[in-house]
Design a protein around this motif. Sequence first.
Motif, mmCIF file in Angstrom:
data_model
loop_
_atom_site.group_PDB
_atom_site.id
_atom_site.type_symbol
_atom_site.label_atom_id
_atom_site.label_comp_id
_atom_site.label_asym_id
_atom_site.label_seq_id
_atom_site.Cartn_x
_atom_site.Cartn_y
_atom_site.Cartn_z
ATOM 1 N N LYS A 6 -15.145 -0.439 -8.215
ATOM 2 C CA LYS A 6 -14.280 -1.593 -8.014
ATOM 3 C C LYS A 6 -14.801 -2.487 -6.897
ATOM 4 C CE LYS A 6 -10.098 0.830 -9.552
ATOM 5 N NZ LYS A 6 -8.708 1.172 -9.239
ATOM 6 N N GLY A 41 -10.726 -2.619 -12.771
ATOM 7 C CA GLY A 41 -9.854 -1.457 -12.687
ATOM 8 C C GLY A 41 -8.381 -1.782 -12.557
ATOM 9 N N THR A 193 -8.593 1.884 -17.091
ATOM 10 C CA THR A 193 -8.516 1.307 -15.742
ATOM 11 C C THR A 193 -9.069 2.272 -14.703
ATOM 12 O OG1 THR A 193 -6.229 2.082 -15.361
ATOM 13 C CG2 THR A 193 -6.509 -0.088 -16.363
ATOM 14 N N GLY A 196 -12.575 1.795 -14.204
ATOM 15 C CA GLY A 196 -12.974 0.506 -13.650
ATOM 16 C C GLY A 196 -12.849 -0.669 -14.590
#
Length: 257
Positions: A6, A41, A193, A196
């Motif tokens: 992220k 994410g 998520t 990412g």
Amino acid sequence: MADISKSANPDALRLRALKKSFGGSSGKVAVDGLDLTIRPGEFYALLGANGAGKTTTLRMVAGLLQPDEGEISICGIDARKNPIAAKALTAWLPDEPLLYDKLAPLEYLEFVAGLWGLDCAAGAARAEELLHRLGLWEQRNQRCEGFSRGMRQKVALAGALIHGPRLLMLDEPLTGLDAGAARLVKNMLAEQTRQGVAVVLTTHILEVAEKLADRIGIIAHGRLIAEGSLRQLCAMSAGAANLEDVFLDLTARGEAA
């Protein structure tokens, strides 16, 4: 799919001053100077009444509509200047998914994998994994033409995920799914998520946004009128106890404005 850091990546989606009208200069303004940022994410729910501009926005991001003005950046790529590279990182699942009815799910997924340039072995392995995950393995060789709406929705979701997108956009993805299938899809989106992938979802099922979304945006007349976590949105609407109260209050204010 490889894990996506992220912190090491630009915004998954960045919209600036995005505009779209239909019918010429005197026509309807569908999206009106929209600014929106979604991080890698992040699970983001985009809410609004019918005609608010949600689907038009996602269609522009997917490259299916050309904006009149504004910027679209996908994972740092200018989608208007380099649409092919941007599309390679994106998946779009409309509310009425279109499948090749004469193909079986396994054939369809291997075909889509080939369109994305996956080699045969990788495409077949990914297709098998997704069909197992979505509870469709037993139907892998049945033609899609006989499938229920819910089953078609799951096949379409598998097709959207086959190439490992970094931005996944879904328009009413739970329509037609029974409770078990809906939970399976929600779990799969949550897993994306965690890897990412940014997930952007529109839904009229406010409970879904309430439970799953990291952030919620509310759009009216093509403009983002409120954005934040559920707690932040409740604070904007005095006396609101849940997302339904917030949504009705803020959209009423947006209509009045």
